[in-house]
Motif scaffolding. Structure first.
Motif, PDB file in Angstrom:
ATOM      1  N   PHE A   1       0.840  -1.204   0.000  1.00 53.15           N
ATOM      2  CA  PHE A   1       0.000   0.000   0.000  1.00 53.15           C
ATOM      3  C   PHE A   1       0.871   1.249   0.000  1.00 53.15           C
ATOM      4  CE2 PHE A   1      -2.041   3.373   2.481  1.00 53.15           C
ATOM      5  CZ  PHE A   1      -3.155   3.617   1.691  1.00 53.15           C
ATOM      6  N   ALA A   2       1.880   1.260   0.858  1.00 51.00           N
ATOM      7  CA  ALA A   2       2.780   2.407   0.945  1.00 51.00           C
ATOM      8  C   ALA A   2       3.562   2.588  -0.355  1.00 51.00           C
ATOM      9  CB  ALA A   2       3.738   2.244   2.119  1.00 51.00           C
TER      10      ALA A   2
ATOM     11  N   ALA B   1       3.373   5.867  -2.637  1.00 46.60           N
ATOM     12  CA  ALA B   1       4.583   6.639  -2.967  1.00 46.60           C
ATOM     13  C   ALA B   1       4.733   6.810  -4.478  1.00 46.60           C
ATOM     14  CB  ALA B   1       5.811   5.957  -2.380  1.00 46.60           C
ATOM     15  N   ALA B   2       4.417   5.775  -5.239  1.00 40.52           N
ATOM     16  CA  ALA B   2       4.483   5.885  -6.701  1.00 40.52           C
ATOM     17  C   ALA B   2       3.473   6.897  -7.208  1.00 40.52           C
ATOM     18  CB  ALA B   2       4.235   4.519  -7.335  1.00 40.52           C
ATOM     19  N   THR B   3       2.284   6.901  -6.617  1.00 39.91           N
ATOM     20  CA  THR B   3       1.267   7.882  -7.004  1.00 39.91           C
ATOM     21  C   THR B   3       1.725   9.297  -6.667  1.00 39.91           C
ATOM     22  OG1 THR B   3      -0.463   6.241  -6.618  1.00 39.91           O
ATOM     23  CG2 THR B   3      -1.153   8.537  -6.683  1.00 39.91           C
ATOM     24  N   LEU B   4       2.357   9.457  -5.503  1.00 40.12           N
ATOM     25  CA  LEU B   4       2.873  10.773  -5.119  1.00 40.12           C
ATOM     26  C   LEU B   4       3.955  11.256  -6.087  1.00 40.12           C
ATOM     27  CD1 LEU B   4       3.148  10.657  -1.220  1.00 40.12           C
ATOM     28  CD2 LEU B   4       1.486  11.865  -2.621  1.00 40.12           C
ATOM     29  N   ALA B   5       4.806  10.345  -6.527  1.00 44.50           N
ATOM     30  CA  ALA B   5       5.854  10.724  -7.480  1.00 44.50           C
ATOM     31  C   ALA B   5       5.248  11.186  -8.795  1.00 44.50           C
ATOM     32  CB  ALA B   5       6.805   9.548  -7.708  1.00 44.50           C
ATOM     33  N   THR B   6       4.229  10.488  -9.253  1.00 43.35           N
ATOM     34  CA  THR B   6       3.551  10.880 -10.489  1.00 43.35           C
ATOM     35  C   THR B   6       2.875  12.238 -10.320  1.00 43.35           C
ATOM     36  OG1 THR B   6       3.147   8.558 -10.978  1.00 43.35           O
ATOM     37  CG2 THR B   6       1.822  10.158 -12.175  1.00 43.35           C
ATOM     38  N   ARG B   7       2.232  12.417  -9.192  1.00 46.02           N
ATOM     39  CA  ARG B   7       1.556  13.689  -8.913  1.00 46.02           C
ATOM     40  C   ARG B   7       2.567  14.826  -8.780  1.00 46.02           C
ATOM     41  NH1 ARG B   7      -2.450  16.668 -10.034  1.00 46.02           N
ATOM     42  NH2 ARG B   7      -3.201  17.923  -8.332  1.00 46.02           N
TER      43      ARG B   7
ATOM     44  N   ASN C   1       2.222  21.482  -0.725  1.00 49.23           N
ATOM     45  CA  ASN C   1       1.468  20.519   0.076  1.00 49.23           C
ATOM     46  C   ASN C   1       1.994  19.098  -0.133  1.00 49.23           C
ATOM     47  OD1 ASN C   1      -0.176  22.486   1.200  1.00 49.23           O
ATOM     48  ND2 ASN C   1      -1.738  22.268  -0.370  1.00 49.23           N
ATOM     49  N   LEU C   2       2.321  18.761  -1.352  1.00 49.29           N
ATOM     50  CA  LEU C   2       2.849  17.434  -1.640  1.00 49.29           C
ATOM     51  C   LEU C   2       4.218  17.236  -0.991  1.00 49.29           C
ATOM     52  CD1 LEU C   2       2.111  14.889  -3.393  1.00 49.29           C
ATOM     53  CD2 LEU C   2       3.782  15.789  -4.980  1.00 49.29           C
TER      54      LEU C   2
END
Length: 156
Positions: free
Chosen positions: A20-21, A25-31, A46-47
């Motif tokens: 899950f983490a 983290a991969a989603t955060l990197a893309t964002r 914020n990110l």
């Protein structure tokens, strides 16, 4: 609010599993890339704060944050520097304690980039003075001229 959200993500990751983490983290990197390309300062800030708190909760390794810092150092614009400051204010001491060699490399990269930008500003200034006949003086980029004035007024 980022702290609460980071704590929730850390608790969920410990309950559900590390996958899950990793996906988060991969989603955060893309964002991060999307916000960075869109030049969206508030969203990026914020990110960055969320990443810092995820690191504080030991959900991210220091190498992850150093890769984000490295990416910000490449651009070295106003948005990049502001994001670096927010990240380092949030978890810079912990990053330094966990990986002092990487922190030293980061600081050297920032100093090198700053020196390169100063050199480019001086070259632009000298070219502007040569083209203007010496009577008009080209100004340095606003980021550097404001920063220099700010430091000199603070020290004396």
């Amino acid at each position: 609010m980022s702290t609460v959200f980071a704590a929730f993500i850390a608790a969920t990751a410990s309950t559900v599993g590390i996958d899950f983490a990793a996906n988060f983290a991969a989603t955060l990197a893309t964002r991060f890339e999307a916000l960075y390309e869109a030049d969206e300062a508030l969203g990026l800030r914020n990110l960055i704060m969320l990443l810092a708190y995820l690191y504080v909760f030991k959900l991210l390794a220091p190498e992850v944050l150093y890769s984000f810092l490295s990416r910000l150092t490449e651009g070295f614009g106003e948005l990049d520097v502001a994001a670096m400051i927010h990240l380092l204010q949030s978890c810079g001491l912990a990053l330094r304690a966990d990986d002092p060699v990487a922190m030293k490399e980061f600081i050297l990269a920032v100093q090198t980039k700053a020196a390169e930008m100063r050199r480019q500003a001086q070259e632009a200034q000298s070219e502007g003075a040569a083209e203007g006949g010496g009577g008009s003086k080209a100004k340095a980029p606003p980021v550097f001229s404001k920063r220099v004035r700010h430091r000199s007024s603070a020290s004396g």
